[in-house]
Design an enzyme around this catalytic site. Structure first.
Site, short mmCIF file in Angstrom:
data_model
loop_
_atom_site.label_atom_id
_atom_site.label_comp_id
_atom_site.label_asym_id
_atom_site.label_seq_id
_atom_site.Cartn_x
_atom_site.Cartn_y
_atom_site.Cartn_z
N GLU A 191 0.65 -1.09 -0.25
CA GLU A 191 0.14 -0.16 -0.06
C GLU A 191 0.92 1.16 -0.07
O GLU A 191 1.71 1.31 0.72
CB GLU A 191 -0.91 0.02 1.36
CG GLU A 191 -1.88 1.38 1.47
CD GLU A 191 -2.69 1.32 2.80
OE1 GLU A 191 -2.89 0.18 3.16
OE2 GLU A 191 -2.96 2.35 3.19
N GLU B 161 -2.61 11.50 3.32
CA GLU B 161 -3.62 11.08 4.47
C GLU B 161 -3.62 12.63 5.24
O GLU B 161 -2.57 13.10 5.36
CB GLU B 161 -3.50 9.95 5.22
CG GLU B 161 -3.79 8.74 4.32
CD GLU B 161 -3.29 7.54 5.14
OE1 GLU B 161 -4.26 6.96 5.64
OE2 GLU B 161 -2.26 7.34 5.62
#
Length: 280
Positions: free
Chosen positions: A159, A164
């Site tokens: 990932e 974020e």
């Protein structure tokens, strides 16, 4: 077009803050005088300028629907839908909106878009220009997952978190990688802090440039981190195959906690464009 590799010495643009006390554990590359590779890719392989009103282009985007397993593995509170109330293209941008409402047993709704099975790529530049929501419990993200996730599962597929943000921290974003031996709270992560802007007041470009044995992280025109096999605490799985894109707005969960009495709804994540450049 062949890639142009430039070796530059990063000094003031690296933001080094020691340990990151939060979800993501380890911070890498905090020596502000180290040499890093910067690769410039020029050939567009996928782009969505979000200039046609209505639902997102079905040739590029599909949806995750529902609450997943244990709130998508993160104790998230929202129910993801494909309703226009939660996801729509208008005014030249993609809008993902989190709403506080009772829906299918959940107290919030939002949306999560992905290119799985439609667009997947190994290496290159992945970038999006976005303005993010604000408020405790908001968790917007722009990230990539290994296309072999259904065969070997997470985190073995890998990932790459391009961006974020926790809504209670409107001047901080982070980029990370997850893989076998360095996932969830042990991910390899680094924060970028704005000094004269906020994620919810202005659009910013969030991107990575990814090649064999490195991933470079950018905010606007600033290279603020590079992650290489020497930085991870397990197998480097980012040379194994293509990844697909995910863009979502979660509510609650482990990253920023749950909304509180000061969190205002609805909240919208605005995406001006998504562009991907090939490594060739």
């Amino acid at each position: 077009m062949k890639n142009t590799i430039l070796n530059i010495r990063l000094k003031s643009i690296l933001i080094c803050s020691g340990l990151c006390f939060g979800l993501m554990g380890l911070i890498t590359n905090c020596n502000p005088d180290e040499t890093q590779n910067v690769t410039n890719f020029n050939t567009i392989s996928m782009q969505d300028e979000f200039d046609i009103d209505g639902a997102p282009n079905p040739a590029m985007w599909t949806y995750d629907i529902g609450t997943g397993n244990n709130g998508w593995g993160n104790n998230e509170l929202q129910y993801y839908t494909d309703r226009p109330e939660n996801v729509v293209v208008e005014d030249g941008m993609l809008k993902i909106t989190a709403i506080q409402e009772d829906f299918e047993g959940s107290g919030y709704t939002s949306a999560r878009l992905l290119t799985q099975g439609l667009f997947e790529q190994k290496y290159g530049r992945f970038e999006a220009r976005m303005k993010l929501p604000y408020g405790k419990g908001m968790w917007p993200a722009f990230w990539l997952l290994g296309a072999n996730i259904d065969e070997i599962s997470w985190p073995f597929c890998g990932e790459i978190d391009v961006m974020e943000n926790g809504g209670s921290k409107p001047t901080i974003v982070s980029g990370a990688v997850h893989g076998p031996g360095y996932s969830a709270g042990n991910a390899i992560v680094k924060e970028y802090e704005f000094t004269d802007s906020r994620v919810d007041s202005e659009f910013h470009i969030y991107g990575i440039e990814w090649g064999p044995n490195y991933i470079n992280y950018y905010v606007d025109d600033v290279l603020y981190n590079q992650i290489t096999p020497e930085d991870v605490t397990g197998d480097w799985v980012f040379n194994n195959g293509p990844f697909f894109i995910i863009i979502n707005l979660a509510v609650g969960g482990v990253f920023d906690g749950n909304p509180n009495e000061n969190t205002v709804f609805p909240q919208t994540m605005y995406v001006d464009y998504v562009r991907v450049y090939s490594a060739d």
